[in-house]
Write a protein that holds these residues in place. Structure first.
Motif, PDB file in Angstrom:
ATOM      1  N   ARG A  65      -4.573  -1.084   4.986  1.00  0.00           N
ATOM      2  CA  ARG A  65      -5.529   0.005   4.806  1.00  0.00           C
ATOM      3  C   ARG A  65      -6.933  -0.532   4.570  1.00  0.00           C
ATOM      4  O   ARG A  65      -7.903  -0.056   5.171  1.00  0.00           O
ATOM      5  N   ASP A 103       0.852  -1.182   0.000  1.00  0.00           N
ATOM      6  CA  ASP A 103       0.000   0.000   0.000  1.00  0.00           C
ATOM      7  C   ASP A 103       0.887   1.230   0.000  1.00  0.00           C
ATOM      8  O   ASP A 103       2.115   1.132  -0.138  1.00  0.00           O
ATOM      9  N   SER A 104       0.281   2.407   0.127  1.00  0.00           N
ATOM     10  CA  SER A 104       1.057   3.645   0.077  1.00  0.00           C
ATOM     11  C   SER A 104       2.114   3.690   1.166  1.00  0.00           C
ATOM     12  O   SER A 104       3.239   4.154   0.944  1.00  0.00           O
ATOM     13  N   SER A 123      -9.897  -3.427  -2.944  1.00  0.00           N
ATOM     14  CA  SER A 123      -9.634  -2.013  -2.684  1.00  0.00           C
ATOM     15  C   SER A 123     -10.645  -1.452  -1.705  1.00  0.00           C
ATOM     16  O   SER A 123     -11.723  -2.030  -1.507  1.00  0.00           O
ATOM     17  N   SER A 139      -4.360  -5.389   1.918  1.00  0.00           N
ATOM     18  CA  SER A 139      -3.511  -4.434   2.627  1.00  0.00           C
ATOM     19  C   SER A 139      -4.091  -4.058   3.979  1.00  0.00           C
ATOM     20  O   SER A 139      -5.290  -4.254   4.251  1.00  0.00           O
TER      21      SER A 139
END
Length: 245
Positions: A214, A109-110, A184, A212
């Motif tokens: 998130r 992830d980011s 997502s 992820s």
């Protein structure tokens, strides 16, 4: 070969059906039901800057970002240092650019991307982020704080499919669905919008397989109790995961 999971797959088409077919081969019952579709965008000014080679780093946050960028690029991708958030996106970006691509090794992830050595010193670097319309701002905000100049190339937008939530949830219940694969936050949120309020407790009782931290954190906020992290969103790795567990 068999598995006890009866899975709802909510990925974009055609990936949902491809994964369903692959999981079926190892004995998993699946229903492929995309919740969103994507429509390409044309940001010609950003594309011109990109093709002129003005960026030091180029980050792709999804396979769709790569796919729809490729449709706008009619010759070789410019020289740059390329990065991808996850392994599946890395594979797509490597094929498209024909250049080396870096990605996180654990957290896809980011946050995982920002932990890479390359992003610790980005003072005066020009960074382009390939993403869908209205994506997350963490990458931009963090890189700007670290001294980078950041632009977006928004190559597509997500559009919700016109679906009958009551009909679908009854179908899923009749099929004894006990798990759902979510790729997502946007798809996760749309699932909770689609399913009528009276079925929320049933939905939250499913096992959510997510890519992820998130997505896992958002699922917890929505009331999901049983959340399992997938090794990646690559079809082969998902199939291995369910076949070996």
């Amino acid at each position: 070969m068999s598995c006890s999971d009866r899975l709802l797959i909510t990925r974009f088409a055609p990936h949902a059906q491809h994964l369903a077919d692959a999981l079926g081969k190892v004995g998993c019952f699946t229903i492929a039901q995309p919740l969103l579709t994507v429509v390409g965008l044309n940001e010609s000014d950003t594309l011109d800057d990109f093709l002129s080679g003005q960026y030091d780093y180029v980050i792709a946050v999804s396979g769709n970002a790569v796919k729809y960028a490729q449709r706008s690029i009619h010759h070789n991708w410019p020289k740059a240092q390329y990065f991808a958030v996850g392994e599946s996106t890395k594979a797509s970006l490597t094929i498209a650019t024909k250049q080396p691509v870096e990605s996180p090794v654990s957290r896809f992830d980011s946050e995982g991307l920002l932990a890479l050595d390359a992003f610790q010193d980005v003072d005066h670097k020009r960074v382009l982020i390939l993403r869908g319309e209205g994506g997350r701002d963490l990458l931009e905000n963090t890189l700007i704080k670290r001294g980078a100049e950041v632009d977006f190339f928004q190559t597509y937008k997500r559009v919700k499919l016109d679906l009958d939530g009551t009909y679908l949830v009854n179908y899923w219940q009749q099929a004894s669905i006990n798990g759902v694969i979510i790729s997502s936050v946007e798809i996760l949120n749309q699932l909770f919008v689609l399913v009528p309020k009276g079925y929320t407790s049933w939905l939250c009782g499913l096992t959510f397989y997510v890519p992820s931290q998130r997505v896992a954190e958002q699922a917890k906020l929505l009331g999901v109790e049983n959340i399992i992290l997938l090794p990646s969103l690559h079809t082969n790795q998902i199939v291995d995961f369910f076949h070996n567990n």
